[in-house]
Design a protein around this motif. Structure first.
Motif, PDB file in Angstrom:
ATOM      1  N   LEU A 159      48.103  44.298  30.945  1.00 40.48           N
ATOM      2  CA  LEU A 159      47.375  44.327  32.208  1.00 40.48           C
ATOM      3  C   LEU A 159      46.121  43.463  32.135  1.00 40.48           C
ATOM      4  CD1 LEU A 159      47.559  48.088  33.278  1.00 40.48           C
ATOM      5  CD2 LEU A 159      49.035  46.196  33.957  1.00 40.48           C
ATOM      6  N   ALA A 160      45.389  43.578  31.032  1.00 38.21           N
ATOM      7  CA  ALA A 160      44.170  42.789  30.880  1.00 38.21           C
ATOM      8  C   ALA A 160      44.476  41.285  30.857  1.00 38.21           C
ATOM      9  CB  ALA A 160      43.442  43.201  29.606  1.00 38.21           C
ATOM     10  N   ILE A 161      45.549  40.894  30.175  1.00 38.17           N
ATOM     11  CA  ILE A 161      45.929  39.474  30.123  1.00 38.17           C
ATOM     12  C   ILE A 161      46.311  38.975  31.513  1.00 38.17           C
ATOM     13  CG2 ILE A 161      47.683  37.883  29.256  1.00 38.17           C
ATOM     14  CD1 ILE A 161      47.697  39.510  26.652  1.00 38.17           C
ATOM     15  N   THR A 162      47.037  39.790  32.269  1.00 40.50           N
ATOM     16  CA  THR A 162      47.444  39.383  33.617  1.00 40.50           C
ATOM     17  C   THR A 162      46.233  39.151  34.502  1.00 40.50           C
ATOM     18  OG1 THR A 162      49.472  40.689  33.385  1.00 40.50           O
ATOM     19  CG2 THR A 162      48.829  40.037  35.615  1.00 40.50           C
ATOM     20  N   VAL A 202      46.409  43.014  22.006  1.00 44.84           N
ATOM     21  CA  VAL A 202      44.962  42.811  21.931  1.00 44.84           C
ATOM     22  C   VAL A 202      44.641  41.493  21.235  1.00 44.84           C
ATOM     23  CG1 VAL A 202      42.832  43.698  20.906  1.00 44.84           C
ATOM     24  CG2 VAL A 202      44.394  45.251  22.064  1.00 44.84           C
ATOM     25  N   LEU A 203      45.360  41.175  20.160  1.00 41.76           N
ATOM     26  CA  LEU A 203      45.138  39.903  19.477  1.00 41.76           C
ATOM     27  C   LEU A 203      45.444  38.723  20.393  1.00 41.76           C
ATOM     28  CD1 LEU A 203      46.584  40.673  15.916  1.00 41.76           C
ATOM     29  CD2 LEU A 203      44.184  40.392  16.565  1.00 41.76           C
ATOM     30  N   ALA A 204      46.497  38.835  21.193  1.00 38.85           N
ATOM     31  CA  ALA A 204      46.819  37.753  22.134  1.00 38.85           C
ATOM     32  C   ALA A 204      45.718  37.588  23.168  1.00 38.85           C
ATOM     33  CB  ALA A 204      48.148  38.047  22.821  1.00 38.85           C
ATOM     34  N   LEU A 205      45.184  38.701  23.680  1.00 43.87           N
ATOM     35  CA  LEU A 205      44.110  38.632  24.668  1.00 43.87           C
ATOM     36  C   LEU A 205      42.876  37.954  24.089  1.00 43.87           C
ATOM     37  CD1 LEU A 205      42.877  39.425  27.409  1.00 43.87           C
ATOM     38  CD2 LEU A 205      42.282  41.636  26.388  1.00 43.87           C
ATOM     39  N   GLY A 479      23.931  40.836  22.289  1.00 42.34           N
ATOM     40  CA  GLY A 479      23.664  40.449  23.668  1.00 42.34           C
ATOM     41  C   GLY A 479      23.683  38.944  23.849  1.00 42.34           C
ATOM     42  N   ARG A 480      23.049  38.213  22.923  1.00 42.27           N
ATOM     43  CA  ARG A 480      23.061  36.751  23.021  1.00 42.27           C
ATOM     44  C   ARG A 480      24.470  36.189  22.833  1.00 42.27           C
ATOM     45  NH1 ARG A 480      18.210  37.430  19.998  1.00 42.27           N
ATOM     46  NH2 ARG A 480      19.323  36.991  18.049  1.00 42.27           N
ATOM     47  N   LEU A 481      25.229  36.785  21.905  1.00 39.52           N
ATOM     48  CA  LEU A 481      26.596  36.319  21.669  1.00 39.52           C
ATOM     49  C   LEU A 481      27.462  36.510  22.906  1.00 39.52           C
ATOM     50  CD1 LEU A 481      28.705  35.261  19.649  1.00 39.52           C
ATOM     51  CD2 LEU A 481      29.154  37.627  18.999  1.00 39.52           C
ATOM     52  N   LEU A 482      27.323  37.659  23.565  1.00 46.34           N
ATOM     53  CA  LEU A 482      28.104  37.894  24.775  1.00 46.34           C
ATOM     54  C   LEU A 482      27.725  36.910  25.872  1.00 46.34           C
ATOM     55  CD1 LEU A 482      28.032  41.808  24.885  1.00 46.34           C
ATOM     56  CD2 LEU A 482      29.970  40.350  24.300  1.00 46.34           C
ATOM     57  N   GLY A 483      26.438  36.522  25.917  1.00 46.34           N
ATOM     58  CA  GLY A 483      26.030  35.532  26.899  1.00 46.34           C
ATOM     59  C   GLY A 483      26.609  34.163  26.636  1.00 46.34           C
ATOM     60  N   GLY A 484      26.877  33.830  25.361  1.00 46.59           N
ATOM     61  CA  GLY A 484      27.411  32.518  25.026  1.00 46.59           C
ATOM     62  C   GLY A 484      28.926  32.445  25.014  1.00 46.59           C
ATOM     63  N   LEU A 485      29.600  33.595  25.120  1.00 41.18           N
ATOM     64  CA  LEU A 485      31.066  33.611  25.122  1.00 41.18           C
ATOM     65  C   LEU A 485      31.538  34.333  26.379  1.00 41.18           C
ATOM     66  CD1 LEU A 485      31.726  34.537  21.373  1.00 41.18           C
ATOM     67  CD2 LEU A 485      31.967  32.285  22.431  1.00 41.18           C
ATOM     68  N   CYS A 491      36.961  39.380  28.771  1.00 39.03           N
ATOM     69  CA  CYS A 491      38.170  40.051  28.273  1.00 39.03           C
ATOM     70  C   CYS A 491      37.853  41.497  27.892  1.00 39.03           C
ATOM     71  CB  CYS A 491      38.786  39.285  27.107  1.00 39.03           C
ATOM     72  SG  CYS A 491      38.275  39.788  25.469  1.00 39.03           S
ATOM     73  N   SER A 492      36.645  41.757  27.414  1.00 37.30           N
ATOM     74  CA  SER A 492      36.255  43.129  27.135  1.00 37.30           C
ATOM     75  C   SER A 492      36.184  43.949  28.415  1.00 37.30           C
ATOM     76  CB  SER A 492      34.904  43.157  26.416  1.00 37.30           C
ATOM     77  OG  SER A 492      34.990  42.541  25.155  1.00 37.30           O
ATOM     78  N   GLU A 493      35.657  43.332  29.460  1.00 39.08           N
ATOM     79  CA  GLU A 493      35.603  44.028  30.745  1.00 39.08           C
ATOM     80  C   GLU A 493      37.011  44.277  31.292  1.00 39.08           C
ATOM     81  OE1 GLU A 493      33.145  41.600  33.168  1.00 39.08           O
ATOM     82  OE2 GLU A 493      31.312  42.018  32.025  1.00 39.08           O
ATOM     83  N   GLN A 494      37.887  43.307  31.122  1.00 49.15           N
ATOM     84  CA  GLN A 494      39.269  43.497  31.567  1.00 49.15           C
ATOM     85  C   GLN A 494      39.971  44.573  30.752  1.00 49.15           C
ATOM     86  OE1 GLN A 494      40.284  42.287  34.251  1.00 49.15           O
ATOM     87  NE2 GLN A 494      38.839  40.632  34.628  1.00 49.15           N
ATOM     88  N   LEU A 495      39.679  44.629  29.454  1.00 48.75           N
ATOM     89  CA  LEU A 495      40.238  45.698  28.631  1.00 48.75           C
ATOM     90  C   LEU A 495      39.806  47.063  29.151  1.00 48.75           C
ATOM     91  CD1 LEU A 495      39.947  44.494  24.914  1.00 48.75           C
ATOM     92  CD2 LEU A 495      42.036  45.101  26.131  1.00 48.75           C
ATOM     93  N   ARG A 496      38.517  47.182  29.449  1.00 54.25           N
ATOM     94  CA  ARG A 496      38.017  48.466  29.932  1.00 54.25           C
ATOM     95  C   ARG A 496      38.692  48.856  31.244  1.00 54.25           C
ATOM     96  NH1 ARG A 496      33.213  47.072  30.326  1.00 54.25           N
ATOM     97  NH2 ARG A 496      32.896  46.983  32.569  1.00 54.25           N
ATOM     98  N   GLY A 497      38.812  47.890  32.152  1.00 51.82           N
ATOM     99  CA  GLY A 497      39.476  48.183  33.412  1.00 51.82           C
ATOM    100  C   GLY A 497      40.942  48.540  33.243  1.00 51.82           C
ATOM    101  N   ALA A 498      41.635  47.836  32.336  1.00 47.37           N
ATOM    102  CA  ALA A 498      43.053  48.132  32.103  1.00 47.37           C
ATOM    103  C   ALA A 498      43.236  49.507  31.467  1.00 47.37           C
ATOM    104  CB  ALA A 498      43.658  47.051  31.210  1.00 47.37           C
ATOM    105  N   ILE A 499      42.351  49.853  30.540  1.00 50.02           N
ATOM    106  CA  ILE A 499      42.421  51.189  29.916  1.00 50.02           C
ATOM    107  C   ILE A 499      42.230  52.269  30.974  1.00 50.02           C
ATOM    108  CG2 ILE A 499      41.171  52.756  28.389  1.00 50.02           C
ATOM    109  CD1 ILE A 499      40.715  50.373  26.523  1.00 50.02           C
ATOM    110  N   THR A 500      41.265  52.061  31.853  1.00 48.60           N
ATOM    111  CA  THR A 500      41.009  53.046  32.909  1.00 48.60           C
ATOM    112  C   THR A 500      42.215  53.185  33.828  1.00 48.60           C
ATOM    113  OG1 THR A 500      38.643  52.557  32.837  1.00 48.60           O
ATOM    114  CG2 THR A 500      39.473  53.648  34.806  1.00 48.60           C
ATOM    115  N   ASP A 501      42.824  52.072  34.205  1.00 47.55           N
ATOM    116  CA  ASP A 501      43.965  52.120  35.124  1.00 47.55           C
ATOM    117  C   ASP A 501      45.180  52.783  34.485  1.00 47.55           C
ATOM    118  OD1 ASP A 501      42.446  50.933  37.037  1.00 47.55           O
ATOM    119  OD2 ASP A 501      43.306  48.929  36.793  1.00 47.55           O
ATOM    120  N   THR A 502      45.491  52.412  33.249  1.00 44.20           N
ATOM    121  CA  THR A 502      46.669  52.998  32.608  1.00 44.20           C
ATOM    122  C   THR A 502      46.483  54.492  32.373  1.00 44.20           C
ATOM    123  OG1 THR A 502      45.770  52.316  30.454  1.00 44.20           O
ATOM    124  CG2 THR A 502      47.397  50.873  31.478  1.00 44.20           C
ATOM    125  N   LEU A 503      45.301  54.884  31.941  1.00 43.46           N
ATOM    126  CA  LEU A 503      45.062  56.308  31.714  1.00 43.46           C
ATOM    127  C   LEU A 503      45.022  57.080  33.030  1.00 43.46           C
ATOM    128  CD1 LEU A 503      42.418  56.277  28.838  1.00 43.46           C
ATOM    129  CD2 LEU A 503      44.813  56.954  28.718  1.00 43.46           C
TER     130      LEU A 503
END
Length: 572
Positions: A159-162, A202-205, A479-485, A491-503
């Motif tokens: 779901l997160a990859i999609t 997760v590795l693919a994402l 925090g700085r690393l997240l700002g630069g990537l 993808c972390s935000e998409q993971l969180r959203g996908a986890i919430t939806d599936t559960l």
């Protein structure tokens, strides 16, 4: 582990060491919440900034915490613990958030937290015993949620990859994950069927996100190089303009002398040097050309460090500030010169701007928050030790799927699931901590999988303290690393959203299965109807907790109908 992960009877009779650990950790978390140093509820954390800075009262902050937590405590935490026999953070840490913030005195906060821990470890076993004697055992029916939660949770990487990388990659990931689930069930029946599929997904994402960020960085470098080439071309053009002779009768430095004479006399033709034939008109024209040459030299000069202004004195230009002026009071090349040089100046701020964080007030706030957390590092390390020790007791699970896995003794799979969950929630916890100055009760939640895997409680306490210390010390850098990537952060935000939806879907589906187990069609009508009414009323209970809460209420109603001789329980 077999392909059908049904959970056996829930046993909430804890050993003495488990009871003491739960009570002590609840006391500690309530104290830390009282100090506004950490809370479990991610939604409450941003409100703590006003409380820390004195712009909000303790009562108002407590009301916010209770309003955002009550549905999860009674609708998700309690039913999940009663159905699995494993404690969870919604049941333990959300109440201690509220109690810690509520306590007016520091010494009262740990007492209230310890009291709640005692209620949990001594009260749930009695509730399970009472429910088991009812004609309709709705707590046993709640165990029907295990299968949909564990299997649907497996698909969250697809779901997160999609969502982030499109339908084609998402469909491919889903097919690969399904194939891996089938292969695991066939070849390794003792392994949780979704373990390998989740790992590959997760590795693919992460791989897709890292590749996108690297591609963007290469494109940015190429664009900066192109800007530099355009700037250099503009410099060369300016040099060529300076080398053009001023007039047909002027040679060598005579043009400069002509300009100097014209500038001294205020540009009067009478003061201009005459040409070779001695005509004043030609001398005036020469002076005017000299002025034009000077303007071109000033606006498009090749070397921003020095410019010949006609009086023989070099003037230093300031390339760091757009719109700066030269020593002669003329606008610099950065403002009115070559567009490529102007663009380069916008992309490369001066060292003073970089050192000051670009003047962004959020950078100052983040730095202040990180300093506040580091100042309380020993207390946070004690918190990490306690939470990791609690996870090591095997009486606690950090999530919905984890609780069922812990109940079945699948500690390695539980660690894997909570590790993925930690990566999904890392940006949310880190950014809210930096913005508010309050950390998460479980930190970035990496202490959960560490605790599941360690065999010794003393080792668990030590490792938990070290893990939380490392998180706090690295928080600003994270925090700085997240700002630069940006893609990795997304993808972390998409993971969180996908986890919430599936559960969310799994819990709803499992709750309807529990309703069918309790009362067949009537049970589905009651539980499904309560869920839909909650949606129609604007979600009085949060969606994630609404379905399990409906099962509990529906079970109570079915028992009342039985005692009124209006309902006959379904034979299991």
């Amino acid at each position: 582990m077999s392909g059908n992960p049904a959970v056996g009877g829930a046993d909430l009779s804890f050993s003495l060491s488990q009871q003491l650990t739960v009570i002590a950790v609840c006391a500690l978390t309530a104290l830390i919440a009282h100090l506004a140093l950490a809370v479990f509820n991610d939604g409450v954390r941003p409100f703590l900034l006003d409380f820390i800075q004195g712009r909000s009262t303790r009562g108002a902050t407590t009301a916010v915490s209770f309003g955002l937590s009550a549905g999860f405590i009674f609708g998700l935490g309690a039913p999940m613990a009663l159905s699995t026999g494993v404690l969870n953070p919604w049941l333990l840490f959300l109440p201690t958030d509220v109690l810690g913030l509520l306590a007016p005195k520091r010494w009262l906060a740990p007492l209230l937290g310890a009291a709640w821990g005692a209620v949990v470890v001594f009260g749930l076993d009695g509730a399970t015993t009472v429910a088991g004697r009812l004609p309709v055992d709705f707590l046993a029916a709640l165990r029907e949620m295990a299968t949909p939660i564990l299997f649907l949770f497996t698909l969250f990487p697809a779901l997160a990859i999609t969502r982030q990388f499109g339908r084609a990659r998402g469909a491919l990931a889903a097919v690969v994950q399904l194939a891996l689930v089938l292969a695991t069930m066939k070849l390794w029946p003792e392994v949780f069927p979704g373990a390998i599929a989740m790992a590959v997904g997760v590795l693919a994402l992460i791989g897709f996100a890292a590749a996108r960020d690297m591609g963007r960085r290469r494109a940015d470098r190429a664009e900066r190089a192109a800007v530099g080439v355009r700037a250099a071309a503009g410099v060369r053009a300016a040099q060529e303009v300076r080398e053009i002779p001023v007039g047909p009768g002027v040679a060598g430095n005579q043009g400069d002398e002509t300009v100097r004479g014209a500038g001294t006399a205020g540009g009067s033709p009478a003061d201009a040097s005459p040409g070779a034939d001695g005509s004043g008109a030609e001398g005036s024209a020469t002076a005017n050309l000299g002025k034009a040459n000077l303007r071109d030299e000033n606006l498009g000069k090749a070397n921003p460090g020095k410019a010949n202004l006609g009086d023989g004195n070099p003037a230093k230009a300031n390339p760091g500030r757009p719109g700066s002026r030269t020593a002669a009071g003329k606008p610099s090349a950065r403002r009115q010169g070559d567009p490529a040089a102007e663009e380069l100046g916008r992309r490369a701020p001066g060292p003073a701007v970089v050192a000051a964080g670009g003047g962004d007030p959020m950078a100052s706030l983040f730095a202040t928050s990180a300093t506040r957390l580091r100042a309380r590092l020993p207390l946070l390390m004690l918190l990490g030790a306690g939470v990791c020790l609690l996870a090591q007791t095997r009486a606690f699970g950090g999530g919905e799927a984890t609780s069922f896995l812990i109940a079945q003794g699948e500690y390695g799979e539980a660690a894997q699931v909570d590790l993925y969950r930690a990566f999904g929630f890392l940006p949310l916890i880190a950014t809210t901590a930096l913005a508010s100055g309050a950390y998460g009760i479980a930190g970035l939640t990496f202490v959960y999988p560490v605790g599941y895997l360690l065999p010794n409680p003393w080792l668990a306490a030590l490792c938990g303290a070290l893990v939380l210390a490392a998180e706090v010390l690295a928080l600003a850098r994270i925090g700085r690393l997240l700002g630069g990537l940006p893609s990795v952060r997304d993808c972390s935000e998409q993971l969180r959203g996908a986890i919430t939806d599936t559960l969310g879907l799994a819990i709803l589906f499992g709750s309807l299965m529990a309703a069918s187990t309790m009362g067949g069609g009537l049970g589905i009508l009651i539980v499904g109807g309560l869920y839909l009414l909650n949606e129609a009323m604007g979600r009085v209970v949060v969606r994630m907790a609404a379905a399990p809460a409906a099962v509990v209420v529906g079970g109570v109603l079915l028992n009342l109908l039985y005692w009124l001789n209006l309902f006959t329980p379904v034979k299991g």
